[in-house]
Scaffold this motif. Structure first.
Motif, mmCIF file in Angstrom:
data_model
loop_
_atom_site.group_PDB
_atom_site.id
_atom_site.type_symbol
_atom_site.label_atom_id
_atom_site.label_comp_id
_atom_site.label_asym_id
_atom_site.label_seq_id
_atom_site.Cartn_x
_atom_site.Cartn_y
_atom_site.Cartn_z
ATOM 1 N N TYR A 193 66.206 45.096 44.716
ATOM 2 C CA TYR A 193 67.336 45.861 45.211
ATOM 3 C C TYR A 193 67.914 46.766 44.133
ATOM 4 O O TYR A 193 67.868 46.460 42.944
ATOM 5 N N THR A 221 64.988 45.895 61.034
ATOM 6 C CA THR A 221 63.534 46.064 60.970
ATOM 7 C C THR A 221 63.142 47.524 61.156
ATOM 8 O O THR A 221 63.970 48.369 61.530
ATOM 9 N N GLU A 222 61.866 47.787 60.931
ATOM 10 C CA GLU A 222 61.333 49.130 61.164
ATOM 11 C C GLU A 222 61.510 49.548 62.610
ATOM 12 O O GLU A 222 61.761 50.725 62.899
ATOM 13 N N LYS A 236 52.237 47.192 56.459
ATOM 14 C CA LYS A 236 53.683 47.277 56.626
ATOM 15 C C LYS A 236 54.389 47.968 55.462
ATOM 16 O O LYS A 236 55.212 48.873 55.670
ATOM 17 N N HIS A 254 69.389 37.573 47.968
ATOM 18 C CA HIS A 254 68.036 38.023 47.684
ATOM 19 C C HIS A 254 67.263 36.971 46.896
ATOM 20 O O HIS A 254 67.845 36.100 46.256
ATOM 21 N N ARG A 280 56.207 51.627 55.564
ATOM 22 C CA ARG A 280 57.641 51.757 55.264
ATOM 23 C C ARG A 280 57.869 52.831 54.197
ATOM 24 O O ARG A 280 58.728 53.705 54.356
ATOM 25 N N ARG A 312 75.010 47.096 60.757
ATOM 26 C CA ARG A 312 73.931 46.134 60.541
ATOM 27 C C ARG A 312 73.810 45.656 59.097
ATOM 28 O O ARG A 312 73.224 44.604 58.840
ATOM 29 N N LEU A 317 65.923 47.048 54.836
ATOM 30 C CA LEU A 317 64.675 46.519 55.384
ATOM 31 C C LEU A 317 64.207 45.315 54.577
ATOM 32 O O LEU A 317 63.815 44.285 55.129
ATOM 33 N N ARG A 318 64.243 45.432 53.251
ATOM 34 C CA ARG A 318 63.776 44.335 52.414
ATOM 35 C C ARG A 318 64.632 43.084 52.599
ATOM 36 O O ARG A 318 64.148 41.953 52.531
ATOM 37 N N SER A 319 65.919 43.280 52.856
ATOM 38 C CA SER A 319 66.820 42.140 53.021
ATOM 39 C C SER A 319 66.616 41.416 54.351
ATOM 40 O O SER A 319 67.074 40.295 54.521
ATOM 41 N N GLY A 320 65.971 42.103 55.312
ATOM 42 C CA GLY A 320 65.789 41.506 56.628
ATOM 43 C C GLY A 320 66.975 41.686 57.556
ATOM 44 O O GLY A 320 67.011 41.104 58.653
ATOM 45 N N LEU A 321 67.942 42.515 57.153
ATOM 46 C CA LEU A 321 69.099 42.740 58.017
ATOM 47 C C LEU A 321 68.758 43.605 59.223
ATOM 48 O O LEU A 321 69.478 43.608 60.215
#
Length: 401
Positions: A61, A222-223, A248, A56, A252, A314, A216-220
């Motif tokens: 988190y 998406t919405e 966005k 991060h 979210r 994921r 979602l914040r980590s980018g692992l």
């Protein structure tokens, strides 16, 4: 908020504390428990204890501390709506993760394996050990001397430890739990109070909700990935219908707070239905029902399993997370092995405990207590200092979940 139900825990009827104390003139026993937990050293250390490793660049988190606060908020909401004792539910919720090791479940898995010859390791049992022995601030006793009801909830909020036939539900009873229970019977053969069950389901609600946020914040993921899942898909669709073109981050948040609401409303509806059917006369009637009274509906539970499987694939087992799990597992193993081989490397305040250790199993428990109490940051720093490694670089990683 509703009136107290007949099956709510009554602080005036508490089974008391292991060490007798003067009753507070302005706090109930459960309020006093809550306050002692909040002021404990172990609670403060949760600030730097985490769960699932994610690289991060910010401070958004969840840590174990913020997770515990969120669980307590959910527990108070649920307990209040069901006429239960909100103070007891909050105290158990705040304490439920005190026994976690550094590096979350990864650290626990490593320590459990290392402690297998010495009575095992379990984070719920360790939480009980912390509040009954390892917190050493009071003149009259070790631990926090919490009330029986709070200790019971910490020990078995996830259900009975012993089956009706007297055998342990899952392997051997953790040594830390068995040791305390021998002097202060926590009724390990029954379910816990309704308040403890509320704390347990509040944990599920909190992490199901915030794992989605953090993932979602980590980018692992998406919405768009979440649009294909139950609960989350309809939540995003509802927000899109009500607020077309919403930016966005607001989109979210609006969607995931609806997911949160679905879980809370489901638990309340199911609990009211099951309580109406059972008609428990008092708090002990809940304990002896033989089933969990506070739970998700079967439909929502199935849908949450789909989401959890998605998160497992994921997020929890993402390649960079798996790589980190391997690295920090070695940190725990190295530190435990070092202190077992040379207990003089333990801090001075642990030397008296080491001197009293009767055998290798007792030493193993002391070393486990010390290692389990470390924060992620301190474990990495100590590994670097004592073993000359460069593992301290991993302080850029945080656990979420």
């Amino acid at each position: 908020m509703t009136d107290k139900a007949p099956f709510a825990a009554d602080p005036t009827q508490s089974r008391g504390r292991l060490h007798r104390e003067t009753i507070s003139t302005f706090r109930s026993p459960f309020q006093r428990d809550r306050d002692r937990i909040i002021h404990s050293s172990a609670f403060r250390r949760l600030k730097h204890k985490t769960q699932v490793f994610i690289e991060h660049e910010g401070d958004y988190y969840r840590t174990r501390l913020t997770h515990s606060i969120e669980v307590a908020q959910v527990a108070r909401t649920l307990a209040g709506s069901l006429g239960l004792n909100t103070d007891l539910a909050e105290a158990i919720a705040l304490a439920h993760d005190l026994g976690h090791t550094p590096f979350g479940h990864t650290g626990e898995d490593a320590l459990s394996e290392l402690m297998e010859p010495y009575g095992g390791f379990d984070h719920n049992a360790q939480a009980l050990r912390i509040v009954t022995a390892l917190e050493r601030h009071y003149a009259d006793f070790d631990g926090l001397n919490l009330s029986w009801e709070t200790l019971e909830g910490i020990a078995k909020h996830n259900g009975p430890i012993i089956l009706p036939d007297g055998t342990p539900k899952k392997g051997a009873i953790p040594a830390a739990l068995a040791e305390y229970n021998a002097q202060h019977d926590l009724w390990l053969h029954t379910h816990a109070s309704a308040e403890a069950q509320v704390a347990a389901i509040a944990d599920d609600v909190a992490y199901n909700h915030h794992d989605l946020h953090d993932g979602l914040r980590s980018g692992l993921f998406t919405e768009e990935d979440l649009m294909a899942l139950p609960i989350t898909g309809p939540a995003f669709a509802e927000v899109d219908a009500l607020y077309p073109g919403l930016d966005k981050m607001r989109r979210r948040h609006e969607a995931l707070r609806r997911v949160f609401g679905v879980m809370v409303e489901d638990v309340i509806a199911v609990a009211h239905h099951r309580l109406e059917a059972a008609q428990p006369k008092d708090a002990d009637a809940i304990r002896f029902l033989g089933t969990t009274i506070i739970r998700f509906s079967d439909k929502l539970f199935r849908e949450l399993k789909v989401i959890r499987q998605f998160l497992f694939t994921r997020m929890y087992r993402a390649p960079r997370v798996v790589a980190m799990r391997a690295e920090v597992t070695e940190v725990v193993r190295d530190l435990f092995t070092l202190f077992m081989q040379d207990p003089t490397r333990l801090p001075d305040e642990w030397r008296d405990d080491v001197a009293r250790a009767r055998d290798e199993a007792a030493l193993g428990r002391i070393v486990a207590d010390y290692v389990a109490g470390m924060t992620d940051r301190f474990a990495l720093q100590e590994h670097s200092r004592l073993l000359g490694s460069d593992m301290v670089r991993f302080t850029r990683y945080i656990v979420s979940g």
